[in-house]
Design an enzyme around this catalytic site. Sequence first.
Site, PDB file in Angstrom:
ATOM      1  CE  LYS A   1      -6.599  -1.169   3.136  1.00 61.22           C
ATOM      2  NZ  LYS A   1      -5.181  -1.677   3.335  1.00 61.22           N
TER       3      LYS A   1
ATOM      4  CE  LYS B   1      -5.082   2.136   3.147  1.00 61.45           C
ATOM      5  NZ  LYS B   1      -3.987   1.443   3.725  1.00 61.45           N
TER       6      LYS B   1
ATOM      7  CG  ASP C   1      -1.945  -0.982   1.344  1.00 59.90           C
ATOM      8  OD1 ASP C   1      -2.079  -1.820   0.565  1.00 59.90           O
ATOM      9  OD2 ASP C   1      -2.938  -0.884   1.858  1.00 59.90           O
TER      10      ASP C   1
END
Length: 227
Positions: A186, A157, A95
């Site tokens: 996400k 995300k 990430d």
Amino acid sequence: MNSLQPAALAKYIDHTLLAPDASRAQIRTLCEEAREHGFYSVCVNSGQVPYAASCLTDHRVVICAVVGFPLGAGLSDTKAFEAQQAIAAGAGEIDMVLNIGWLKDGLLDAVREDIALVQQACGAVPLKVILETCLLDDKQKVQACEICRDLGVAFVKTSTGFSRSGATVEDVALMRRTVGTGVGVKASGGVRDYPTALKMIEAGATRLGSSSGIAIVGGEMTAASGY
């Protein structure tokens, strides 16, 4: 859509501990909880990956490492190197935080190159790109999602959970509309109870980042404090 029961949300959850003072005992507990509840992954700082890997040698819980966290303002080469090292230590997902200042300045080619360099370093390992939506307007969110979609990253995300605020249903829906069905979304930051988690999934989230995974799968209806 039919509402998912709380226990069914486990497969969506990246069980998260990103506090700078996290101890090894806490990381071990995180890994044990992920095994017990069937969470998709544990999400930790890159320096914690080797120890998390030692705790998860016999189980299929993915280790997710954050890169360029939480600001995203470091050198692209540094982010790429951190991703490579985390993967070598056992991370199965990365990430990264994109360069928020570049995005806000409209330096879209630089943003694209920043993400692409980390993506190249990841190879076959899925890359999620953190937008930090609370610092962006809708146009900037769309621009970031379009870049990520065109590069073919695994996920976009919402948030680090370390800025002004976290995920919103509106942002998740906007991100889903922009990336279509080929990229995951996400939701992270402030997803702390079952109703909130369910709303994020119904808005289009396919993964949830939370330090409150146990509360979510336990069906808790009121958010606890903190991310």
